[in-house]
Design a protein around this motif. Structure first.
Motif, PDB file in Angstrom:
ATOM      1  N   THR A  96       0.808  -1.226   0.000  1.00 50.30           N
ATOM      2  CA  THR A  96       0.000   0.000   0.000  1.00 50.30           C
ATOM      3  C   THR A  96       0.837   1.270   0.000  1.00 50.30           C
ATOM      4  OG1 THR A  96      -0.121   0.190   2.423  1.00 50.30           O
ATOM      5  CG2 THR A  96      -1.742  -1.244   1.357  1.00 50.30           C
ATOM      6  N   LEU A  97       2.171   1.142   0.092  1.00 47.27           N
ATOM      7  CA  LEU A  97       3.012   2.316   0.296  1.00 47.27           C
ATOM      8  C   LEU A  97       3.597   2.860  -1.003  1.00 47.27           C
ATOM      9  CD1 LEU A  97       4.977   1.247   3.503  1.00 47.27           C
ATOM     10  CD2 LEU A  97       3.010   2.779   3.351  1.00 47.27           C
ATOM     11  N   ARG A  98       3.745   4.200  -1.023  1.00 49.04           N
ATOM     12  CA  ARG A  98       4.431   4.884  -2.114  1.00 49.04           C
ATOM     13  C   ARG A  98       5.651   5.612  -1.536  1.00 49.04           C
ATOM     14  NH1 ARG A  98      -0.395   8.559  -4.075  1.00 49.04           N
ATOM     15  NH2 ARG A  98      -0.437   8.805  -1.806  1.00 49.04           N
ATOM     16  N   GLU A  99       6.508   6.120  -2.413  1.00 53.50           N
ATOM     17  CA  GLU A  99       7.730   6.778  -1.971  1.00 53.50           C
ATOM     18  C   GLU A  99       7.443   7.901  -0.974  1.00 53.50           C
ATOM     19  OE1 GLU A  99      10.860   6.151  -2.419  1.00 53.50           O
ATOM     20  OE2 GLU A  99      10.791   4.598  -3.966  1.00 53.50           O
ATOM     21  N   GLU A 100       6.422   8.706  -1.265  1.00 53.99           N
ATOM     22  CA  GLU A 100       6.141   9.849  -0.393  1.00 53.99           C
ATOM     23  C   GLU A 100       5.591   9.433   0.971  1.00 53.99           C
ATOM     24  OE1 GLU A 100       2.719   9.693  -3.489  1.00 53.99           O
ATOM     25  OE2 GLU A 100       4.892   9.311  -3.405  1.00 53.99           O
ATOM     26  N   ASP A 101       5.194   8.176   1.095  1.00 51.73           N
ATOM     27  CA  ASP A 101       4.681   7.691   2.377  1.00 51.73           C
ATOM     28  C   ASP A 101       5.804   7.317   3.339  1.00 51.73           C
ATOM     29  OD1 ASP A 101       2.067   7.909   1.452  1.00 51.73           O
ATOM     30  OD2 ASP A 101       2.079   5.874   0.613  1.00 51.73           O
ATOM     31  N   VAL A 102       7.026   7.194   2.805  1.00 52.78           N
ATOM     32  CA  VAL A 102       8.138   6.686   3.616  1.00 52.78           C
ATOM     33  C   VAL A 102       9.271   7.713   3.600  1.00 52.78           C
ATOM     34  CG1 VAL A 102       9.684   4.740   4.023  1.00 52.78           C
ATOM     35  CG2 VAL A 102       7.473   4.358   2.914  1.00 52.78           C
ATOM     36  N   PRO A 103       9.181   8.775   4.395  1.00 53.14           N
ATOM     37  CA  PRO A 103      10.242   9.786   4.431  1.00 53.14           C
ATOM     38  C   PRO A 103      11.570   9.174   4.876  1.00 53.14           C
ATOM     39  CG  PRO A 103       8.691  10.093   6.246  1.00 53.14           C
ATOM     40  CD  PRO A 103       8.082   9.076   5.340  1.00 53.14           C
ATOM     41  N   ASP A 104      12.625   9.587   4.215  1.00 50.97           N
ATOM     42  CA  ASP A 104      13.934   8.967   4.401  1.00 50.97           C
ATOM     43  C   ASP A 104      14.827   9.860   5.255  1.00 50.97           C
ATOM     44  OD1 ASP A 104      16.381   7.681   4.127  1.00 50.97           O
ATOM     45  OD2 ASP A 104      15.949   7.071   2.065  1.00 50.97           O
ATOM     46  N   PRO A 105      15.336   9.356   6.372  1.00 48.71           N
ATOM     47  CA  PRO A 105      16.217  10.186   7.209  1.00 48.71           C
ATOM     48  C   PRO A 105      17.589  10.423   6.591  1.00 48.71           C
ATOM     49  CG  PRO A 105      16.039   7.978   8.118  1.00 48.71           C
ATOM     50  CD  PRO A 105      15.053   8.049   7.001  1.00 48.71           C
ATOM     51  N   LEU A 106      17.991   9.596   5.635  1.00 51.22           N
ATOM     52  CA  LEU A 106      19.286   9.805   4.991  1.00 51.22           C
ATOM     53  C   LEU A 106      19.144  10.855   3.896  1.00 51.22           C
ATOM     54  CD1 LEU A 106      21.017   6.325   4.482  1.00 51.22           C
ATOM     55  CD2 LEU A 106      21.559   8.111   6.124  1.00 51.22           C
ATOM     56  N   PRO A 107      19.884  11.951   3.987  1.00 51.04           N
ATOM     57  CA  PRO A 107      19.819  12.964   2.935  1.00 51.04           C
ATOM     58  C   PRO A 107      20.126  12.363   1.567  1.00 51.04           C
ATOM     59  CG  PRO A 107      20.964  13.820   4.853  1.00 51.04           C
ATOM     60  CD  PRO A 107      20.765  12.358   5.096  1.00 51.04           C
ATOM     61  N   GLU A 108      19.484  12.911   0.548  1.00 52.42           N
ATOM     62  CA  GLU A 108      19.601  12.354  -0.801  1.00 52.42           C
ATOM     63  C   GLU A 108      21.045  12.340  -1.291  1.00 52.42           C
ATOM     64  OE1 GLU A 108      17.875  13.225  -5.304  1.00 52.42           O
ATOM     65  OE2 GLU A 108      17.033  14.262  -3.563  1.00 52.42           O
ATOM     66  N   ALA A 109      21.805  13.402  -1.019  1.00 51.80           N
ATOM     67  CA  ALA A 109      23.180  13.463  -1.496  1.00 51.80           C
ATOM     68  C   ALA A 109      24.062  12.416  -0.817  1.00 51.80           C
ATOM     69  CB  ALA A 109      23.759  14.858  -1.280  1.00 51.80           C
ATOM     70  N   VAL A 110      23.779  12.126   0.444  1.00 56.16           N
ATOM     71  CA  VAL A 110      24.535  11.084   1.144  1.00 56.16           C
ATOM     72  C   VAL A 110      24.245   9.729   0.501  1.00 56.16           C
ATOM     73  CG1 VAL A 110      24.826   9.877   3.342  1.00 56.16           C
ATOM     74  CG2 VAL A 110      24.619  12.367   3.311  1.00 56.16           C
ATOM     75  N   ARG A 111      22.977   9.476   0.204  1.00 56.95           N
ATOM     76  CA  ARG A 111      22.624   8.211  -0.453  1.00 56.95           C
ATOM     77  C   ARG A 111      23.293   8.105  -1.815  1.00 56.95           C
ATOM     78  NH1 ARG A 111      17.240   9.825   0.734  1.00 56.95           N
ATOM     79  NH2 ARG A 111      16.726   9.765  -1.489  1.00 56.95           N
ATOM     80  N   ALA A 112      23.272   9.199  -2.571  1.00 51.22           N
ATOM     81  CA  ALA A 112      23.850   9.169  -3.909  1.00 51.22           C
ATOM     82  C   ALA A 112      25.357   8.941  -3.849  1.00 51.22           C
ATOM     83  CB  ALA A 112      23.530  10.469  -4.634  1.00 51.22           C
ATOM     84  N   GLU A 113      26.007   9.601  -2.907  1.00 49.05           N
ATOM     85  CA  GLU A 113      27.460   9.479  -2.780  1.00 49.05           C
ATOM     86  C   GLU A 113      27.875   8.042  -2.470  1.00 49.05           C
ATOM     87  OE1 GLU A 113      31.426  10.761  -2.693  1.00 49.05           O
ATOM     88  OE2 GLU A 113      29.652  11.931  -3.234  1.00 49.05           O
TER      89      GLU A 113
END
Length: 771
Positions: free
Chosen positions: A194-211
């Motif tokens: 039942t979940l979408r991306e916007e339903d699950v806020p991510d504590p890891l900043p996007e740039a940290v994940r990308a790096e």
């Protein structure tokens, strides 16, 4: 790697609050009620309830290591089944055997008649492979599951889906009798769908994940809960371990930044002051380690922001001298120092030791006092009213440059003229809130030095004490004779008799001896084998005699079979009476010491012991830290298997502190090969506290390693293993510090800030209730 700057990081979306949605609204009342028994109340709780392991459907579970008392889920094949009447009573028993191809496990079901069990017999027909869940029991020496739940995939799903599942890793969840692993799996799948991306806020900043090439949180949860390959769940766990490390390190970095942002009064060294006079009267030379740490501390005290440093060191490595020199530097600069100790015994010991070391330098305004001197005063809960008024007046007026005390220092009535340094001894006994309560008594943020004689591996220090800079003393001052340790199995009575003979020999040679007991009185509750000694009657300072060091003392780690009642643990009153009646010790005065005694009686007992009037002291772990009697050369620890390694090491550190060698005799009934015996063998093998800390932490649960703030439902660490994941913690620490340095309030990262608040809230002593 260098962490990206704040400008390169974008905050995650707040999203809808789907993670806070009650499970009852998603999976139904019945399932939600069962999940609640596991502490799972919301969608977020369920998604953070990670699988314990993953079974390969092509391989059966190894049945070799299933501890009695554990709730397990195993993937196995039925080997045989049969129904027979019960002996001597009405009813029938269905006995089945499942196998992993090498070892067997019995299943047992009871029924009033054969017909009730016939359906189960058909379901469990030989050759079928499925999941079996229940609590491991033991009957006549054989392990078994009684009335287990079971699931055969082809019975629960369409054959097409069952065939597909047969090729995928099977998540096995921590479960309970209320809901089996496959029930949890079904609930997780219902939620995930039942979940979408916007339903699950991510504590890891996007740039940290990308790096770092890490997936987003929703994708990660799908990899962990519904993997298609082993690589999937491994990648998901790797991301979650980094997230856990990053969130905790960000919280620690915030605390560190907050401390640095506060103004502090610089306390620079003052030539010709009390510190120089103290150094001149020292009867020994400082070790290289003491000099190095002392120089670091002196420089940090001279800064205009507060020192935040932890000093860890081997038992007897001279931490007190380092702390005293720091206190004298602050006194020379016009300030005061407060030393907080966990027990009255330790506080009184510190006050006596410091006063003795300073001599005339601690007698300001007194006949015979040095021209440049200060005063040392003691504040504890058991002081008489006049003594307390005098001590408080000395602290408030500034007459006492050094104030030593217990928790009583935290009370509202205690005031200081100019508190410049707080020293916390054996700081693992205090939470952050207690530490901060004392610091709040200063006009400006005081400098902070916390000490511990429990060595801490680097990864644990980074994880639990990341807001503090850390110094380590490894050297022991010259002249210490050292201690040899021997195990005394209770199964060999002659060995215990020889232990008492050794005690008599040491006393006759003019030495002192400790006899350690885990209980105060014989009337105290007996403890079954395998039970922690973490619950004891606290003394007036709130420190239980059993002490926090008993954490991790698990005996043989298995449930106890029915049989004779457990042997009572040794108690101070009983053992003292036996020793007084023992012909071998005729004429030897025997004293008793524990936390229930009035403070004046404890002080008198310790004085009599140190002076030799009472050369044998039967005691609890109230003497665990800080007690310094150079003539104490022998210690007999009864029921030694009831204590953790760190506590045993602390206790042993009370002997061999003079020029004569020490002997530690650890008496135990632990069976050979048990974890308790392995722990004691490690204890006897080395006096290296850092090696013992490594062994101790390797044997203990992660929650024990991190303390109460990191255990239970609110824990932020579920997958991260601080002893193994050093590289992850190191990387996360660097990234988090850079992030917080650029944005101390995390204003640009609301999801991270909210995660810190939710997982590491102040009610858990600001995520560091290091007890």
């Amino acid at each position: 790697m260098t962490a990206p700057s704040a400008a390169g990081l974008t905050p995650g979306s707040h999203g809808r609050d789907r993670l806070a949605e009650p499970l009852r609204a998603v999976v139904g009342t019945k399932t939600a009620t069962a999940l609640a028994k596991l502490g799972l109340e919301t969608v977020g709780d369920l998604l953070r309830h990670y699988p314990r392991r993953y079974d390969d459907p092509s391989r059966l579970t190894d049945l070799a290591d299933l501890p009695v008392g554990d709730h397990v889920t195993v993937f196995a094949r039925t080997k045989s089944t049969g129904i027979r009447p019960m002996r001597g009573k009405s009813g029938f028993i269905l006995s089945a055997v499942i196998t992993d191809g090498h070892r067997d496990l019995d299943l047992t079901f009871f029924g009033k008649n054969r017909g009730i069990l016939a359906h189960r017999e058909h379901m469990l027909r030989p050759g079928r492979t499925g999941l079996f869940t229940g609590t491991i029991g033991e009957f006549r020496g054989k392990r078994q599951l009684t009335h287990p739940d079971y699931l055969f995939p082809e019975d629960a799903e369409e054959r097409t889906r069952a065939a597909e599942r047969a090729t995928l890793p099977t998540p096995i969840y921590p479960a309970s009798g209320a809901i089996p692993s496959w029930g949890i799996r079904a609930a997780v799948e219902t939620v995930l769908d039942t979940l979408r991306e916007e339903d699950v806020p991510d504590p890891l900043p996007e740039a940290v994940r990308a790096e770092r090439g890490l997936p987003g949180l929703l994708e990660t949860l799908r990899l962990v809960h519904a993997p298609r390959t082993a690589e999937d769940w491994q990648a998901g766990q790797e991301r979650l371990r980094f997230e856990e490390a990053f969130v905790l390190q960000a919280a620690l970095a915030q605390r560190r930044a907050e401390a640095r942002a506060q103004p502090a009064t610089a306390r620079a060294p003052r030539p010709g002051g009390i510190l120089d006079a103290f150094d001149a009267r020292l009867p020994f030379s400082l070790t290289a380690g003491q000099q190095e740490v002392g120089a670091t501390v002196a420089a940090e005290l001279a800064r205009t922001w507060p020192m935040q440093r932890m000093l860890q060191g081997e038992v007897g490595s001279g931490k007190t001298v380092v702390a005293l020199r720091a206190m004298l530097q602050v006194v020379d600069a016009g300030g005061q120092a407060a030393l907080l100790a966990p027990t009255e015994v330790l506080a009184a010991q510190h006050a006596r030791t410091i006063s003795a070391m300073l001599g005339p330098l601690a007698e300001a305004g007194m006949l015979g006092g040095a021209d440049r001197a200060t005063r040392v005063t003691l504040v504890t809960g058991s002081l008489s009213a006049p003594a307390r008024r005098a001590a408080l007046a000395q602290a408030a007026s500034g007459e006492a440059g050094i104030v030593v005390g217990t928790h009583a220092l935290l009370s509202q009535g205690v005031q200081f003229a100019d508190l410049g340094l707080v020293v916390v001894d054996e700081q693992h006994r205090f939470g952050v809130e207690q530490r901060d309560a004392l610091r709040a008594k200063a006009m400006h943020a005081p400098h902070l030095l916390v000490m511990t004689a429990t060595p801490i591996p680097r990864t644990v220090a980074m994880t639990v004490f990341g807001d503090l800079e850390i110094s380590t003393l490894r050297e022991v001052p010259a002249g210490r004779a050292g201690v040899r340790t021997h195990l005394v199995p209770l199964g060999r009575p002659g060995w215990l008799e020889r232990a008492w003979q050794r005690l008599r020999e040491q006393v006759d040679d003019g030495a002192r001896g400790f006899v350690l007991c885990p209980r105060i009185t014989a009337a105290d509750d007996a403890v079954e084998p395998g039970t922690d000694l973490t619950e004891d009657v606290p003394d007036e300072d709130g420190a239980g005699d059993a002490g926090g060091g008993a954490r991790g003392a698990r005996g043989d780690g298995t449930a106890r079979a029915a049989g004779p009642p457990p042997r009572p643990l040794a108690a101070v009153d009983d053992i003292a009476a036996r020793l007084r009646a023992m012909p071998l010790l005729a004429g030897v005065p025997v004293g008793e010491l524990h936390g229930r005694l009035p403070a004046d009686e404890r002080d008198a007992t310790m004085a009599a012991f140190a002076g030799g009037a009472v050369p044998v002291l039967v005691t609890t772990t109230v003497i665990e830290v800080g007690v310094d009697v150079p003539d104490a050369t022998i210690m007999i620890i009864l029921d030694a298997d009831r204590f953790g390694l760190s506590q045993l090491h602390q206790l042993r550190g009370r002997i061999g502190r003079g020029t004569r060698p020490g002997t530690c005799l650890a008496v135990t009934s632990a069976p050979p090969g048990s974890p308790a015996m392995e722990r004691l063998e490690a204890f006897a093998a080395t006096t290296d506290g850092f090696e013992l800390a490594r062994v101790d932490l390797a044997q203990r649960r992660e929650g024990d390693v991190l303390g109460a703030a990191q255990s239970g439902r609110g824990s932020s660490l579920r997958l991260l293993r601080v002893l193994e994941d050093a590289d992850i913690i190191d990387a996360a620490r660097g990234e988090a510090r850079a992030l917080v340095d650029a944005d101390p309030t995390l204003a640009a990262y609301p999801v991270l800030a909210r995660t810190i608040a939710e997982q590491l809230d102040p009610e858990r002593a600001e995520f560091l209730d290091r007890t």
